[in-house]
Design a protein around this motif. Structure first.
Motif, PDB file in Angstrom:
ATOM      1  N   ASN A  57       0.866  -1.103   0.186  1.00 60.21           N
ATOM      2  CA  ASN A  57       0.025   0.158  -0.093  1.00 60.21           C
ATOM      3  C   ASN A  57       0.654   1.328   0.051  1.00 60.21           C
ATOM      4  OD1 ASN A  57       0.695  -1.134   2.499  1.00 60.21           O
ATOM      5  ND2 ASN A  57      -0.447   0.534   3.471  1.00 60.21           N
ATOM      6  N   MET A  58       2.307   1.029   0.398  1.00 60.09           N
ATOM      7  CA  MET A  58       2.953   2.269   0.100  1.00 60.09           C
ATOM      8  C   MET A  58       3.003   3.273  -1.100  1.00 60.09           C
ATOM      9  SD  MET A  58       4.312   2.316   3.196  1.00 60.09           S
ATOM     10  CE  MET A  58       3.895   1.500   4.314  1.00 60.09           C
ATOM     11  N   ASP A  59       2.783   4.469  -0.834  1.00 55.88           N
ATOM     12  CA  ASP A  59       2.598   5.238  -2.153  1.00 55.88           C
ATOM     13  C   ASP A  59       3.749   5.490  -3.096  1.00 55.88           C
ATOM     14  OD1 ASP A  59       3.707   6.780   0.112  1.00 55.88           O
ATOM     15  OD2 ASP A  59       3.117   8.621  -1.247  1.00 55.88           O
ATOM     16  N   ILE A 106      -6.751  -4.250  -5.182  1.00 54.43           N
ATOM     17  CA  ILE A 106      -7.726  -4.596  -4.045  1.00 54.43           C
ATOM     18  C   ILE A 106      -8.448  -3.255  -3.839  1.00 54.43           C
ATOM     19  CG2 ILE A 106      -6.918  -6.570  -2.992  1.00 54.43           C
ATOM     20  CD1 ILE A 106      -6.649  -3.347  -0.695  1.00 54.43           C
ATOM     21  N   ALA A 107      -7.911  -2.057  -4.027  1.00 54.09           N
ATOM     22  CA  ALA A 107      -8.292  -0.756  -3.929  1.00 54.09           C
ATOM     23  C   ALA A 107      -9.329  -0.393  -5.036  1.00 54.09           C
ATOM     24  CB  ALA A 107      -7.225   0.284  -3.577  1.00 54.09           C
ATOM     25  N   ALA A 108      -9.361  -1.017  -6.282  1.00 54.72           N
ATOM     26  CA  ALA A 108     -10.064  -0.722  -7.372  1.00 54.72           C
ATOM     27  C   ALA A 108     -11.478  -0.806  -7.134  1.00 54.72           C
ATOM     28  CB  ALA A 108      -9.722  -1.643  -8.670  1.00 54.72           C
ATOM     29  N   GLY A 109     -12.145   0.376  -7.495  1.00 53.68           N
ATOM     30  CA  GLY A 109     -13.677   0.576  -7.158  1.00 53.68           C
ATOM     31  C   GLY A 109     -13.846   1.240  -5.666  1.00 53.68           C
ATOM     32  N   HIS A 110     -12.915   1.320  -4.712  1.00 54.27           N
ATOM     33  CA  HIS A 110     -13.141   1.717  -3.474  1.00 54.27           C
ATOM     34  C   HIS A 110     -12.292   3.071  -3.345  1.00 54.27           C
ATOM     35  CE1 HIS A 110     -15.161  -1.795  -1.928  1.00 54.27           C
ATOM     36  NE2 HIS A 110     -14.428  -2.601  -3.043  1.00 54.27           N
ATOM     37  N   GLU A 111     -11.845   3.845  -4.473  1.00 55.90           N
ATOM     38  CA  GLU A 111     -11.134   5.146  -4.227  1.00 55.90           C
ATOM     39  C   GLU A 111     -11.628   5.973  -3.503  1.00 55.90           C
ATOM     40  OE1 GLU A 111      -9.991   2.969  -8.052  1.00 55.90           O
ATOM     41  OE2 GLU A 111     -11.726   3.365  -7.102  1.00 55.90           O
ATOM     42  N   GLN A 112     -13.077   6.056  -3.443  1.00 61.00           N
ATOM     43  CA  GLN A 112     -13.669   7.092  -2.715  1.00 61.00           C
ATOM     44  C   GLN A 112     -14.170   6.570  -1.220  1.00 61.00           C
ATOM     45  OE1 GLN A 112     -13.877  10.012  -3.971  1.00 61.00           O
ATOM     46  NE2 GLN A 112     -12.697   9.144  -5.712  1.00 61.00           N
ATOM     47  N   CYS A 123      -7.077  -3.866   2.568  1.00 64.44           N
ATOM     48  CA  CYS A 123      -5.620  -3.637   2.795  1.00 64.44           C
ATOM     49  C   CYS A 123      -5.277  -4.460   3.855  1.00 64.44           C
ATOM     50  CB  CYS A 123      -5.381  -2.101   2.782  1.00 64.44           C
ATOM     51  SG  CYS A 123      -3.615  -1.745   2.762  1.00 64.44           S
ATOM     52  N   TYR A 124      -5.947  -4.485   4.914  1.00 65.43           N
ATOM     53  CA  TYR A 124      -5.333  -5.336   6.138  1.00 65.43           C
ATOM     54  C   TYR A 124      -5.444  -6.901   5.729  1.00 65.43           C
ATOM     55  CZ  TYR A 124      -7.391  -1.129   8.774  1.00 65.43           C
ATOM     56  OH  TYR A 124      -7.447   0.142   9.113  1.00 65.43           O
ATOM     57  N   GLU A 125      -6.594  -7.157   5.035  1.00 69.86           N
ATOM     58  CA  GLU A 125      -6.639  -8.490   4.385  1.00 69.86           C
ATOM     59  C   GLU A 125      -5.396  -8.927   3.653  1.00 69.86           C
ATOM     60  OE1 GLU A 125      -9.630 -11.833   2.774  1.00 69.86           O
ATOM     61  OE2 GLU A 125     -10.182 -10.186   3.865  1.00 69.86           O
ATOM     62  N   LEU A 126      -5.055  -7.975   2.639  1.00 70.67           N
ATOM     63  CA  LEU A 126      -4.033  -8.298   1.609  1.00 70.67           C
ATOM     64  C   LEU A 126      -2.713  -8.378   2.479  1.00 70.67           C
ATOM     65  CD1 LEU A 126      -2.683  -8.026  -1.290  1.00 70.67           C
ATOM     66  CD2 LEU A 126      -2.676  -5.484  -0.631  1.00 70.67           C
ATOM     67  N   ARG A 127      -2.349  -7.632   3.391  1.00 69.24           N
ATOM     68  CA  ARG A 127      -1.294  -8.100   4.155  1.00 69.24           C
ATOM     69  C   ARG A 127      -1.147  -8.938   4.937  1.00 69.24           C
ATOM     70  NH1 ARG A 127       0.088  -1.718   6.290  1.00 69.24           N
ATOM     71  NH2 ARG A 127      -2.196  -1.747   6.095  1.00 69.24           N
ATOM     72  N   LEU A 128      -2.324  -9.445   5.724  1.00 68.08           N
ATOM     73  CA  LEU A 128      -2.428 -10.357   6.644  1.00 68.08           C
ATOM     74  C   LEU A 128      -2.333 -11.720   5.549  1.00 68.08           C
ATOM     75  CD1 LEU A 128      -4.398  -9.108   9.339  1.00 68.08           C
ATOM     76  CD2 LEU A 128      -2.280 -10.149   9.605  1.00 68.08           C
ATOM     77  N   ARG A 129      -2.976 -11.820   4.631  1.00 67.53           N
ATOM     78  CA  ARG A 129      -3.080 -12.913   3.860  1.00 67.53           C
ATOM     79  C   ARG A 129      -1.779 -13.349   3.196  1.00 67.53           C
ATOM     80  NH1 ARG A 129      -6.783 -16.031   1.428  1.00 67.53           N
ATOM     81  NH2 ARG A 129      -8.482 -14.910   1.835  1.00 67.53           N
ATOM     82  N   ARG A 130      -0.989 -12.227   2.975  1.00 66.25           N
ATOM     83  CA  ARG A 130       0.315 -12.754   2.549  1.00 66.25           C
ATOM     84  C   ARG A 130       1.231 -13.064   3.653  1.00 66.25           C
ATOM     85  NH1 ARG A 130       3.628 -15.331   0.281  1.00 66.25           N
ATOM     86  NH2 ARG A 130       5.710 -14.519  -0.012  1.00 66.25           N
TER      87      ARG A 130
END
Length: 241
Positions: A57-59, A106-112, A123-130
């Motif tokens: 998620n880092m920019d 995973i952020a696609a469609g959730h930009e707003q 994002c939490y799940e992405l990092r914990l899943r990895r």
């Protein structure tokens, strides 16, 4: 229904391990050095720890590299400080490659989405899943090479007052069930953990960022800073605007 006390559950695990003379091996997802500082200081007396730095998620890669370097530096300094303590085992670390495409997916469609909303949960799940995947692969290899496997995984994210411990633990427990692992309950902000992380950050001169890491949180932090600067420039106190 009574709200779960994850800190009390963690203490029960620690007490059980100490009574049985067991020192489990623990994989901790690390979001940054400041959040990991107290977690390491607290748990390194009871667990053999590996910090797992994975934050797509880092920019920017520069931000990713800066935060990962700070984690490595802090671990080195912590090891020097406590190397002579009999119950201290130096933590290890793993730094995953930077791949922002995973976060963008995973952020696609959730930009707003608002901060702490569905995008953040994904994002939490992405990092914990990895983290769970890494533990699964590592433990499978241990069967072949005779190395000691991990017993638990958890994340340093729950130390932040802005992170919901229930959400994080729910995700970790669901992934543990999915992968056949054990998650360690945590709410590291308890027992003044967040306060201690600030103290440790000051003592070690750690880089403390003012945003979670993603481009969305940075934009929100920058907007809030502009508002504060405008208020200061016009001598207006918050709430009087």
């Amino acid at each position: 229904m009574n709200k779960r006390n994850y800190q009390r559950e963690l203490e029960a695990v620690i007490d059980s391990c100490r009574r049985n003379g067991v020192r489990p091996r623990l994989l901790i997802h690390s979001c940054c050095a400041p959040c990991s500082s107290y977690v390491l200081e607290y748990l390194s007396r009871y667990f053999d720890i590996t910090m797992f730095f994975y934050n797509p998620n880092m920019d920017s890669k520069a931000e990713y590299d800066k935060r990962s370097r700070e984690l490595v530096r802090f671990i080195g300094e912590l090891n020097e400080e406590h190397c002579e303590e009999s119950n201290y085992c130096p933590p290890d670390f793993v730094i995953e490659d930077y791949d922002p495409s995973e976060f963008e997916r995973i952020a696609a469609g959730h930009e707003q989405d608002p901060e702490r909303g569905e995008r953040c949960h994904r994002c939490y799940e992405l990092r914990l899943r990895r983290t769970a995947e890494y533990m699964t692969d590592f433990n499978a290899a241990c069967v072949q090479n005779g190395e000691r496997p991990f017993d638990y995984f958890t994340t340093s994210l729950s130390i932040s007052p802005l992170k919901n411990a229930e959400t994080l633990n729910d995700i970790a427990e669901r992934l543990a069930d999915e992968y056949g692992l054990k998650s360690l309950p945590s709410d590291f902000k308890k027992k003044e953990g967040y306060k201690r992380s600030i103290e440790l950050s000051a003592q070690h001169g750690l880089y403390r960022q003012n945003y979670c890491g993603c481009r969305f949180s940075k934009a929100a932090a920058d907007a809030a800073l502009r508002v504060r600067n405008d208020l200061d420039k016009n001598n207006i106190k918050p709430g009087e605007e």
